[in-house]
Scaffold this active site. Structure first.
Site, PDB file in Angstrom:
ATOM      1  N   TYR A  72      -0.183  18.245  47.481  1.00  8.49           N
ATOM      2  CA  TYR A  72      -1.004  17.181  46.886  1.00  8.49           C
ATOM      3  C   TYR A  72      -1.782  17.719  45.684  1.00  8.49           C
ATOM      4  O   TYR A  72      -1.837  17.084  44.628  1.00  8.49           O
ATOM      5  CB  TYR A  72      -1.970  16.624  47.935  1.00  8.49           C
ATOM      6  CG  TYR A  72      -2.682  15.369  47.489  1.00  8.49           C
ATOM      7  CD1 TYR A  72      -2.181  14.119  47.831  1.00  8.49           C
ATOM      8  CD2 TYR A  72      -3.829  15.431  46.707  1.00  8.49           C
ATOM      9  CE1 TYR A  72      -2.810  12.959  47.420  1.00  8.49           C
ATOM     10  CE2 TYR A  72      -4.467  14.276  46.278  1.00  8.49           C
ATOM     11  CZ  TYR A  72      -3.954  13.042  46.638  1.00  8.49           C
ATOM     12  OH  TYR A  72      -4.586  11.894  46.211  1.00  8.49           O
ATOM     13  N   PHE A 124       4.401   0.052  19.625  1.00  7.73           N
ATOM     14  CA  PHE A 124       5.405  -0.331  20.615  1.00  7.73           C
ATOM     15  C   PHE A 124       4.866  -1.486  21.469  1.00  7.73           C
ATOM     16  O   PHE A 124       3.662  -1.659  21.589  1.00  7.73           O
ATOM     17  CB  PHE A 124       5.738   0.885  21.487  1.00  7.73           C
ATOM     18  CG  PHE A 124       6.830   0.607  22.481  1.00  7.73           C
ATOM     19  CD1 PHE A 124       8.118   0.323  22.066  1.00  7.73           C
ATOM     20  CD2 PHE A 124       6.558   0.633  23.839  1.00  7.73           C
ATOM     21  CE1 PHE A 124       9.114   0.056  22.992  1.00  7.73           C
ATOM     22  CE2 PHE A 124       7.551   0.367  24.770  1.00  7.73           C
ATOM     23  CZ  PHE A 124       8.835   0.078  24.345  1.00  7.73           C
ATOM     24  N   ASP A 125       5.745  -2.278  22.080  1.00 12.07           N
ATOM     25  CA  ASP A 125       5.283  -3.491  22.767  1.00 12.07           C
ATOM     26  C   ASP A 125       4.305  -3.213  23.911  1.00 12.07           C
ATOM     27  O   ASP A 125       3.315  -3.919  24.058  1.00 12.07           O
ATOM     28  CB  ASP A 125       6.454  -4.382  23.224  1.00 12.07           C
ATOM     29  CG  ASP A 125       7.475  -3.678  24.084  1.00 12.07           C
ATOM     30  OD1 ASP A 125       7.481  -2.437  24.103  1.00 12.07           O
ATOM     31  OD2 ASP A 125       8.283  -4.349  24.735  1.00 12.07           O
ATOM     32  N   ASP A 215       1.987   8.420  19.864  1.00 13.20           N
ATOM     33  CA  ASP A 215       2.803   7.821  20.911  1.00 13.20           C
ATOM     34  C   ASP A 215       4.153   8.540  20.773  1.00 13.20           C
ATOM     35  O   ASP A 215       4.913   8.300  19.844  1.00 13.20           O
ATOM     36  CB  ASP A 215       2.918   6.312  20.658  1.00 13.20           C
ATOM     37  CG  ASP A 215       3.733   5.609  21.728  1.00 13.20           C
ATOM     38  OD1 ASP A 215       4.278   6.290  22.617  1.00 13.20           O
ATOM     39  OD2 ASP A 215       3.827   4.368  21.662  1.00 13.20           O
ATOM     40  N   ALA A 217       7.095   9.270  22.619  1.00 12.77           N
ATOM     41  CA  ALA A 217       8.316   9.140  23.428  1.00 12.77           C
ATOM     42  C   ALA A 217       9.521   9.882  22.823  1.00 12.77           C
ATOM     43  O   ALA A 217      10.279  10.531  23.536  1.00 12.77           O
ATOM     44  CB  ALA A 217       8.649   7.665  23.625  1.00 12.77           C
ATOM     45  N   LYS A 258      12.211   9.160  27.798  1.00 12.96           N
ATOM     46  CA  LYS A 258      12.955   9.270  26.541  1.00 12.96           C
ATOM     47  C   LYS A 258      13.280  10.760  26.315  1.00 12.96           C
ATOM     48  O   LYS A 258      14.145  11.303  26.976  1.00 12.96           O
ATOM     49  CB  LYS A 258      12.165   8.705  25.370  1.00 12.96           C
ATOM     50  CG  LYS A 258      11.801   7.217  25.313  1.00 12.96           C
ATOM     51  CD  LYS A 258      11.831   6.397  26.496  1.00 12.96           C
ATOM     52  CE  LYS A 258      11.371   4.962  26.337  1.00 12.96           C
ATOM     53  NZ  LYS A 258      10.044   4.688  25.874  1.00 12.96           N
ATOM     54  N   HIS A 450       9.361 -11.161  27.295  1.00 16.58           N
ATOM     55  CA  HIS A 450      10.804 -10.951  27.154  1.00 16.58           C
ATOM     56  C   HIS A 450      11.456 -10.448  28.444  1.00 16.58           C
ATOM     57  O   HIS A 450      12.636 -10.652  28.661  1.00 16.58           O
ATOM     58  CB  HIS A 450      11.098  -9.987  26.004  1.00 16.58           C
ATOM     59  CG  HIS A 450      10.463  -8.646  26.164  1.00 16.58           C
ATOM     60  ND1 HIS A 450       9.116  -8.451  25.979  1.00 16.58           N
ATOM     61  CD2 HIS A 450      10.978  -7.446  26.516  1.00 16.58           C
ATOM     62  CE1 HIS A 450       8.819  -7.176  26.199  1.00 16.58           C
ATOM     63  NE2 HIS A 450       9.933  -6.552  26.533  1.00 16.58           N
TER      64      HIS A 450
HETATM   65  C1  LIG Z   1       9.099   3.560  26.064  1.00 11.65           C
HETATM   66  C2  LIG Z   1       7.934   3.642  25.199  1.00 11.65           C
HETATM   67  C3  LIG Z   1       6.636   3.435  25.693  1.00 11.65           C
HETATM   68  C4  LIG Z   1       6.359   3.023  27.121  1.00 11.65           C
HETATM   69  O1  LIG Z   1       6.840   3.928  28.041  1.00 11.65           O
HETATM   70  P1  LIG Z   1       7.403   3.507  29.474  1.00 11.65           P
HETATM   71  O2  LIG Z   1       7.811   4.817  30.077  1.00 11.65           O
HETATM   72  O3  LIG Z   1       8.528   2.579  29.273  1.00 11.65           O
HETATM   73  O4  LIG Z   1       6.286   2.879  30.219  1.00 11.65           O
HETATM   74  C5  LIG Z   1       5.600   3.582  24.809  1.00 11.65           C
HETATM   75  N1  LIG Z   1       5.813   3.875  23.518  1.00 11.65           N
HETATM   76  C6  LIG Z   1       7.034   4.075  23.021  1.00 11.65           C
HETATM   77  C7  LIG Z   1       7.214   4.420  21.585  1.00 11.65           C
HETATM   78  C8  LIG Z   1       8.141   3.955  23.836  1.00 11.65           C
HETATM   79  O5  LIG Z   1       9.361   4.126  23.316  1.00 11.65           O
END
Ligand SMILES: *Cc1c(COP(=O)(O)O)cnc(C)c1O
Length: 468
Positions: A72, A124-125, A215, A217, A258, A450
């Site tokens: 843990y 990003f969304d 951000d 990813a 990613k 979506h």
């Molecule tokens: C995929 C993504 C996110 C969100 O991540 P999740 O693992 O899907 O929750 C945030 N920002 C970018 C640029 C992404 O490609």
């Protein structure tokens, strides 16, 4: 004869996939409310819905999973991940989360209040969702070239420094808790940000006393483009470039699904101890104790290994050349695609593909449905459905671009699969004038609609031959 390019791995395990008939697909997509998220994966032959969490792990990642420590608190797996984040990305403080949006939720809980503004390149969304959910505003400061799919620019994800500075001048710095730079810029088509731009954004932000968060990813794909496109970086390793990129950030959120090449996971990494401590409290409430935060020990081990593999040049070259292979094929067939090609996906310009459809009928979604009917291939709309309604006026937002994203999972499909996708889109392109109407919404959620939206063909009373 020069030897052709080939993959930097061989295949040790396979998963069968199944083709379907056109009749089956027409029935399934109707049952799914013309929303490809509602399809069962077994109704899909080639799945390019997303490159998120859909990659194939390596033998070394699977081996590291067997060594996962499920304690843990203070698990060795946590320290493996912490060391990978320190060594590869350069951050002292790290919080694991169950995925990228969870990292956003935790960090933004510590950072963002009602009325704040958060500038950046196209957010990003989920990022935008987490900002707007807190009654704050995301301001898009991407360079104008990003919105022209034919414009040739090596770094279309770049932030426009004039737009950014005008935000810094307009709002007091107390209302700007961070600028968020997305690398690569997913919503602008997987387009990279140059090292020069990252440095300039950081310098400008420091001048105004504003924090910069990446951000991240697809940070490794971004580094590949810096190496191959930006003067002065050709002889640097990906790991050297990655390390330099993150010297221009105060912190990062990561969707490990990613470039971490794992099926689930995320993290926050920070330079500031005070912000780390504040975020850690939210991590404990929302995700889990600070040394696992929503991830099992084995998954943290696989991620530590994935961060190392994902920042190797040979792997990135294999991946990005496969994406470009699909892009070249489509271009050769005359299908309008965004250029230059992004890192994780090819984006078909749906407005140029179906110029006769009005934007109110969801142009890119219409194309997504047609591609599915044609070949059982699943792609995703990046257009008006994804753009949601304005949170204040509740009017539909129509983005400048209507794109169909063909996202390529990492190490999963071969170039034969890419050939199928290209041929399918070529066929749809040839019959594009027969696609006379799009879709309308019959049910939608108030945010991130979506994923669950239900659609119906625009003119319900006109029975089209393909829907009979
Ligand atoms: C995929 C993504 C996110 C969100 O991540 P999740 O693992 O899907 O929750 C945030 N920002 C970018 C640029 C992404 O490609």
């Amino acid at each position: 004869m020069e030897l052709p390019f080939s993959e930097s791995y061989k295949i040790k395990m396979v998963e069968p996939i199944r083709k379907s008939s056109k009749e089956e697909r027409q029935r399934w997509i109707k049952e799914a409310g013309y929303n490809l998220f509602n399809l069962k994966s077994e109704q899909v032959f080639i799945d390019l819905l997303t490159d998120s969490g859909t990659g194939a792990m390596s033998d070394r990642q699977w081996a590291s999973m067997m060594m996962g420590d499920e304690s843990y608190a203070g698990a060795t797996s946590y320290y493996n991940l912490k060391h990978a984040v320190k060594n590869i990305l350069g951050f002292e403080y790290m919080l694991p989360t169950h995925q990228g949006r969870a990292a956003e939720n935790v960090l933004f809980s510590a950072l963002i209040s009602e009325g704040d503004v958060i500038p950046g390149n196209t957010h990003f969304d989920t990022t935008k969702g987490h900002i707007e959910f807190r009654k704050a505003t995301a301001i898009d400061c991407t360079i104008n070239e990003a919105f022209d799919t034919t414009a040739q620019h090596p770094f279309k994800g770049n932030v426009d420094l004039n737009k950014l500075e005008s935000v810094y001048l307009k709002y007091p710095k107390e209302r700007i808790p961070a600028t968020i730079v997305t690398v690569t810029c997913n919503s602008a088509g997987g387009q990279p940000v140059s090292m020069e731009n990252l440095r300039e954004v950081y310098e400008l932000s420091k001048k105004y006393g504003i924090r910069v968060i990446f951000d991240s990813a697809r940070f490794a794909e971004n580094a590949y483009f810096i190496k191959t496109r930006e003067p002065g970086y050709a002889s640097k390793t990906i790991k050297q470039i990655v390390a330099e990129m993150f010297t221009h950030a105060d912190g990062m959120t990561m969707s490990s699904k990613k470039d971490g090449i794992v099926n689930m996971g995320g993290f926050i990494a920070l330079k500031e101890e005070a912000l780390f401590k504040k975020a850690a409290q939210f991590n404990i409430i929302y995700e889990g104790y600070i040394t696992y935060g929503g991830m099992s020990g084995r998954d943290m081990n696989a991620l530590a290994q994935g961060l190392d593999e994902g920042t190797e040049f040979d792997y990135l070259e294999t991946r990005i050349k496969q994406v470009a292979y699909l892009g070249q094929k489509l271009k050769g067939f005359g299908v309008p695609v965004q250029e230059p090609f992004g890192g994780h996906a090819i984006f078909v310009d749906a407005k140029r593909f179906l110029p006769h459809l009005p934007k109110e009928q969801f142009v890119a979604q219409t194309l997504a449905v047609e591609l599915y009917k044609e070949a059982g291939a699943r792609a995703v709309e990046i257009g008006a459905l994804l753009a949601d309604r304005d949170p204040i006026t509740r009017k539909n937002r129509y983005p400048k671009l209507e794109l169909l994203r063909l996202a390529i999972p990492r190490r999963v499909y071969t170039n034969n699969h890419m050939d199928v996708i290209a041929a399918a889109l070529k066929n749809v392109y040839h019959r594009r004038s027969e696609i006379k109407t799009g879709y309308k919404i019959i049910d939608e959620a108030p945010i991130l609609r979506h994923f669950t939206v239900q659609l119906t063909p625009y003119q319900q009373n006109v029975v089209r031959s393909t829907d009979r």
